[in-house]
Design an enzyme around this catalytic site. Structure first.
Site: not given
Length: 633
Positions: A165, A468, A540
């Site tokens: 350009k 949990s 896990s």
């Protein structure tokens, strides 16, 4: 003789000449709207590689969605995705072929947006040269530096700095010289020792195929002449022979060959080769191709080799010249470019693919990451999308490799997510870690099978996973009591208990959770080697880590028990008060609240705690274990 005359007079001579032209692979890169697609479109247009119907479609598309006020928008030749045309950007890597009298070319148009840096790396991985575009109005930008760093990192040594350009800054030599000086300082720091700067206007065609009168102060070549004259890296034949085995070719009982693409070097019948990583040696008997046997084969050819001796060779092995084989190791230092929206988690198992070999790999915490603007080495715990870092790798099995700087095929790799199968990173091996060569397995006379037999049981891991409060520890404790009553030798590893000792230094970030499970999986493996039945009760939450634990063990030694309790029910129980703390914002990274839980997809045992109580669940697990294997549990 001109090409057109040669076509008319002797088509076979033309085809022979075309077939034996050299091939240059190059890419265009730079920041957004620097003109990469326009430049490639102009090269295709000026090299007469556009058919009449394509040109008609281009003219129509230019009027409909072009950005040049109805004039031909050359970028549309390359920006093929609808989203690219709508937004005026490049997203995917587009490959285009064109040819001149001197040479054939394959060009990769790579994206400028930072979020598509991974696509740029893909395009650069096979390139011999790079054109780095800069908008003359904007100068050197962040993406200019990023892409230049990646070009250097990937070993591309032939570089054009295309200052595009120039017509929009009045073809100012001062602007050109200022940009070149700034880029020169940066290039020297990243190892780009030499580059050619060319002022141009891709849209207008200035300095693309012929010198432009608008820049009389520039005496260098136009871009196309540079591309025609750029040296092609053709020294692969001079390097030691390497061929990753892609396929063991066994069409009948009388033929056994090893097929693959020769990565480097030359091979002939009678040459002595070594199979890696096993280290066994043999002699090449034949070089077989579809059209017949060859007296020799060179880098870049796909062939089938037969050996004089019957030795074990599998897919992923490397055949190498016996006198100069590659190294074999399972731990390395490497540079990694991270591609994925999810960050790299140190310790998480990924799949590493190098050549034709795929092995499980773990990445250690980065030594540092690189700020591509300042080249500063920054401390890092993990790598985010598009970040570049230096890390140590540990593989599940040794592989044959060369440093990336010596051999891209045997030194470059990708990392794959084990669960989604996404390519999440790419890397370059630097060297093997010394400990990889100095640490060896010590042979033991008493085996795992002997220890299990002495206890009268089959050692295994019973892995309890769930939210949990799901009841994992309660059920695991009941199962262990039942096993002990039957005279079995067991040990229960509970998540909370282990965090009081072995894992007391770990928190609850995703990275710490990964390391938490990695350590427990390794301890479980040792206990199985001791002949024990190991019950593991951990949330896990991630499938990848549970898969890693499974792969550490032998066949059918890992039993996954999914203690399935809906979040609402687990939260209702909330025996430890943890959900209340998490909801109050007092407990960060809590599974099920602000950290995900990835439920097992195919567990060996699925316990629905809304349908049965813990005692029933324990009996169901015991019955499954008692009947699943022979002899006994």
């Amino acid at each position: 003789m001109a090409v057109s005359d040669l076509i008319a007079e002797d088509i076979e001579a033309y085809l022979h000449q075309h077939q034996h032209k050299s091939l240059l692979r190059f890419l265009t890169c730079g920041s957004v709207d620097d003109g990469k697609s326009t430049l490639i479109g102009r090269l295709l247009y000026d090299s007469k590689m556009i058919f009449e119907d394509q040109l008609a479609a281009l003219e129509a598309d230019s009027k409909r969605v072009g950005t040049q006020g109805g004039d031909i928008d050359f970028a549309l030749l390359v920006d093929g995705l609808a989203a690219e045309r709508e937004q005026g950007i490049t997203i995917d890597v587009a490959y285009r072929f064109f040819s001149t009298d001197k040479r054939k070319f394959i060009v990769a148009d790579t994206p400028g947006h930072e979020q598509y840096t991974r696509n740029m790396v893909t395009g650069a991985s096979t390139a011999d040269a790079a054109i780095i575009l800069i908008d003359a109005r904007k100068g050197v930008l962040t993406q200019t530096r990023r892409h230049s760093y990646l070009v250097s990192l990937l070993g591309i040594r032939h570089v054009v700095l295309a200052i595009n350009k120039m017509d929009l800054v009045g073809w100012s030599q001062d602007v050109f010289d200022t940009i070149v000086a700034e880029y020169h300082d940066f290039a020297a720091q990243i190892g780009i020792k030499d580059f050619t700067a060319i002022p141009m206007s891709a849209l207008k065609g200035d300095n693309i195929t012929a010198p432009s009168e608008k820049a009389p102060w520039y005496s260098g070549p136009p871009l196309l002449r540079w591309l025609e004259d750029a040296p092609v890296e053709d020294d692969l034949q001079g390097k030691p022979f390497r061929m990753p085995v892609q396929w063991v070719n066994r069409p009948d009982l009388d033929f056994r060959g090893f097929s693959g693409l020769i990565a480097s070097g030359v091979i002939r019948p009678g040459d002595r080769v070594k199979v890696l990583p096993s280290g066994r040696e043999s002699t090449v008997a034949r070089i077989v191709t579809f059209t017949g046997d060859l007296p020799q084969a060179v880098a870049g050819q796909s062939v089938t080799l037969t050996l004089a001796d019957e030795i074990d060779v599998s897919r992923g092995d490397v055949l190498a010249v016996a006198g100069a084989p590659p190294e074999v190791a399972d731990q390395f230092e490497a540079t990694i470019v991270w591609f994925d929206d999810e960050p790299l988690l140190p310790g998480r198992p990924y799949l590493l693919k190098l050549g034709t070999r795929t092995v499980s790999a773990q990445v250690a915490e980065p030594k540092h990451k690189v700020n591509v603007n300042t080249l500063e080495k920054l401390a890092a715990k993990r790598l985010e999308l598009n970040e570049i870092g230096v890390c140590n790798l540990s593989l599940a099995a040794p592989i044959a490799f060369d440093a990336y700087a010596q051999n891209k095929d045997l030194g470059g790799f990708i990392l794959i997510d084990r669960v989604s199968n996404r390519t999440v990173g790419a890397g370059m091996l630097h060297f093997a870690l010394r400990r990889s060569q100095n640490i060896h397995w010590q042979a033991m006379d008493i085996s795992k099978a002997a220890r299990s037999a002495a206890k009268g049981q089959k050692a295994r891991v019973v892995w309890f996973t769930g939210l949990s409060g799901s009841g994992k520890s309660t059920i695991a404790n009941l199962v262990e009591k039942r096993l002990a009553a039957e005279g079995r030798h067991t040990y229960l590893l509970d998540g909370d208990n282990v965090r009081h000792g072995l894992n007391r230094d770990l928190g609850f970030t995703d990275q710490d959770r990964v390391e938490n499970i990695r350590r427990v999986a390794e301890v479980s493996k040792l206990m199985v080697d001791a002949g024990l039945i190991v019950l593991v009760s951990f949330i896990s939450p991630f499938r990848a880590e549970r898969a890693m634990a499974r792969e550490l063990l032998g066949e059918r030694e890992f039993v996954e028990v999914f203690v399935d309790t809906p979040l609402a029910e687990a939260e209702r129980r909330d025996v430890k008060g943890l959900y209340a703390k998490a909801r109050a914002g007092e407990l960060k990274n809590f599974t099920g609240i602000d950290s995900p839980y990835e439920a097992p997809e195919a567990p060996e045992i699925h316990i629905d705690t809304t349908a049965i109580d813990p005692e029933q669940a324990a009996e169901q697990i015991f019955a499954w274990l008692d009947g699943a294997f022979d002899p006994g549990i």
